[in-house]
Design a protein around this motif. Structure first.
Motif, mmCIF file in Angstrom:
data_model
loop_
_atom_site.group_PDB
_atom_site.id
_atom_site.type_symbol
_atom_site.label_atom_id
_atom_site.label_comp_id
_atom_site.label_asym_id
_atom_site.label_seq_id
_atom_site.Cartn_x
_atom_site.Cartn_y
_atom_site.Cartn_z
ATOM 1 N N LEU A 55 0.835 -1.201 0.000
ATOM 2 C CA LEU A 55 0.000 0.000 0.000
ATOM 3 C C LEU A 55 0.872 1.255 0.000
ATOM 4 N N ARG A 56 0.514 2.235 -0.825
ATOM 5 C CA ARG A 56 1.211 3.531 -0.830
ATOM 6 C C ARG A 56 0.257 4.571 -0.263
ATOM 7 N N PRO A 134 6.119 -9.496 6.655
ATOM 8 C CA PRO A 134 5.990 -9.740 5.213
ATOM 9 C C PRO A 134 7.229 -9.267 4.455
ATOM 10 N N GLU A 135 7.503 -9.898 3.300
ATOM 11 C CA GLU A 135 8.620 -9.493 2.449
ATOM 12 C C GLU A 135 8.338 -8.110 1.859
ATOM 13 N N ALA A 136 7.109 -7.938 1.402
ATOM 14 C CA ALA A 136 6.739 -6.686 0.743
ATOM 15 C C ALA A 136 6.656 -5.563 1.768
ATOM 16 N N SER A 137 6.943 -4.366 1.288
ATOM 17 C CA SER A 137 6.996 -3.236 2.202
ATOM 18 C C SER A 137 5.984 -2.163 1.786
ATOM 19 N N PRO A 138 5.085 -1.767 2.704
ATOM 20 C CA PRO A 138 4.201 -0.646 2.395
ATOM 21 C C PRO A 138 4.997 0.666 2.416
ATOM 22 N N LEU A 139 4.425 1.713 1.843
ATOM 23 C CA LEU A 139 5.141 2.984 1.703
ATOM 24 C C LEU A 139 4.291 4.150 2.194
ATOM 25 N N LEU A 140 4.990 5.171 2.674
ATOM 26 C CA LEU A 140 4.354 6.477 2.839
ATOM 27 C C LEU A 140 4.867 7.341 1.702
ATOM 28 N N VAL A 141 3.983 8.036 1.022
ATOM 29 C CA VAL A 141 4.426 8.927 -0.048
ATOM 30 C C VAL A 141 3.937 10.335 0.248
ATOM 31 N N GLY A 142 4.751 11.311 -0.182
ATOM 32 C CA GLY A 142 4.457 12.701 0.132
ATOM 33 C C GLY A 142 3.397 13.301 -0.763
ATOM 34 N N PRO A 143 3.002 14.511 -0.471
ATOM 35 C CA PRO A 143 1.922 15.142 -1.237
ATOM 36 C C PRO A 143 2.241 15.359 -2.704
#
Lengths: 148, 259
Positions: A55-56, A134-143
């Motif tokens: 998820l981003r 989990p192997e996969a990594s969720p992300l935080l993305v900026g505006p």
């Protein structure tokens, strides 16, 4: 008697990131990635990757984040064990819903992000003592992060 | 009996209320991915239902489906069943204790207690849910002055299941009461006629609740919406998940294990 602290009243709902976990399938297959579905409440602001472990989440400085878990089978134990994230971006604190032992984490986004910041969630499943990550990594993305 | 199917519909209540639609705001899951369900975690779930026979050729029992709704961005359904009521009682007690300790005419302290006691919302006559009317926020605390902006969305309520799968008599849905610990004692279930393979759509009628201010009072206003999902009945035999075979005894050890 010492004065009691005034209850703090938030002005808005937190930006909630919810992990839906199929604990039985994850334990049976040993694969959490294929049995983890992430969602947040910011879809209309530009979050993407719904229903995947990557998820981003679109965030701004000052957003209050809340991570929690919904198990697909309510009879099987699942809990968020830890969040591994750059502490200069956010500093998650473990809390419980008042009067329960149901865990959630909250953090405030400390700055506007120029690039995506990956982080790791780990979970406790069933009666297994070791957390699953989990192997996969969720992300935080900026505006202003451009989506490819 | 074959394992029961659990189907969960997760609703982005905030967006669904804003858009007055469940399109793009409902995510579906079941626990049958290993049998071939597709679209897990998306708007387009097709739940697989294996057929009328067990692997050993014997006639299978009918398949049972259970539906459970959940709200995204709310206190999760894993908190105890009476959580809202318990929190309401607990905060009332704290507020009463505060009043008992109050010096006369302490306005600031009175304001503090008011915040602590939280606000109550009236229940609309057509509302189908909500054990208690005390307003909590998404972290389980009472929602005070900002309740209208911070309130925790109550769990969506399934009010009916209709559509081709029902009219063609593939499923027989009904609401049941149970001592279920996490879903308030009510759930929707159906049995499936597994003798007619095919893909069948059904419509889920879901009631959401919006907190509105009316005549200086908070009111839970019900909002009725619908969304669609699918069942795929196939001819593959049912299996016992323990043995991989049909119905029958489980493979017990020849003698009791030594503890």
């Amino acid at each position: 008697m010492p004065p009691r602290p005034k209850p703090t009243q938030p002005a808005a709902r937190p930006l909630t990131i919810t992990a839906v976990v199929d604990p039985v399938a994850a334990l049976a297959s040993g694969n959490l990635d294929e049995n983890l579905y992430l969602y947040d409440t910011n879809r209309t602001v530009g979050s993407t990757g719904f229903g995947t472990p990557e998820l981003r989440t679109r965030v701004r400085k000052g957003d209050v984040l809340l991570w929690n878990v919904i198990p697909l089978e309510c009879e099987t134990f699942v809990a968020l064990a830890d969040i591994d994230i750059d502490r200069r971006v956010a500093d998650p604190v473990r809390k419980v819903y008042p009067g329960t032992d149901i865990v959630f984490f909250t953090a405030t986004v400390k700055r506007d992000l120029t690039g995506p910041i990956g982080y790791r969630l780990s979970f406790l499943l069933g009666g297994v003592a070791e957390p699953f990550t989990p192997e996969a990594s969720p992300l935080l993305v900026g505006p202003d992060t451009k989506e490819s | 009996m074959a394992q029961q199917h659990g189907i969960i519909v997760l609703v982005d209540v905030n967006n669904a209320l804003k858009e007055r639609s469940l399109d793009g705001n409902a995510y579906w899951f079941d626990n049958m991915k290993f049998l071939g369900s597709t679209g897990e975690g998306t708007e387009k779930l097709t739940t697989i239902v294996p057929g009328a026979y067990f692997l050993d050729g014997s006639q299978a029992t009918e398949q049972v489906l259970n539906w459970l709704p959940a709200a995204l961005g709310s206190v999760p359904p894993t908190v105890p069943r009476n959580y809202l009521a318990e929190q309401a009682r607990h905060t009332d007690q704290e507020a009463l204790q505060g009043i008992a300790e109050l010096a006369p005419a302490d306005e600031a302290e009175l304001g503090r207690i008011r915040e602590q006691a939280g606000r109550r919302a009236r229940r609309s006559h057509s509302s189908r849910s909500l054990v208690t009317s005390k307003v909590l926020d998404a972290t389980g605390q009472v929602a005070g002055a900002n309740a209208a902006d911070t309130y925790n969305y109550p769990t969506p309520v399934i009010t009916d299941i209709t559509g081709p799968a029902v009219t063609e008599k593939i499923i027989y849905p009904a609401q049941y009461g149970s001592p279920d610990m996490t879903y308030d004692g009510w759930y929707w279930a159906a049995t499936v006629d597994t003798s007619r393979p095919g893909v069948y759509a059904y419509t889920m009628h879901i009631q959401l609740h919006e907190l509105v201010s009316r005549d200086d009072e908070l009111v839970w206003e019900p909002v009725d919406l619908t969304c669609e999902s699918y069942l795929k009945v196939i001819t593959d035999p049912k299996r016992n998940a323990f043995t991989g075979a049909g119905l029958g005894v489980l493979p017990l050890p020849a003698f009791p294990p030594i503890s």
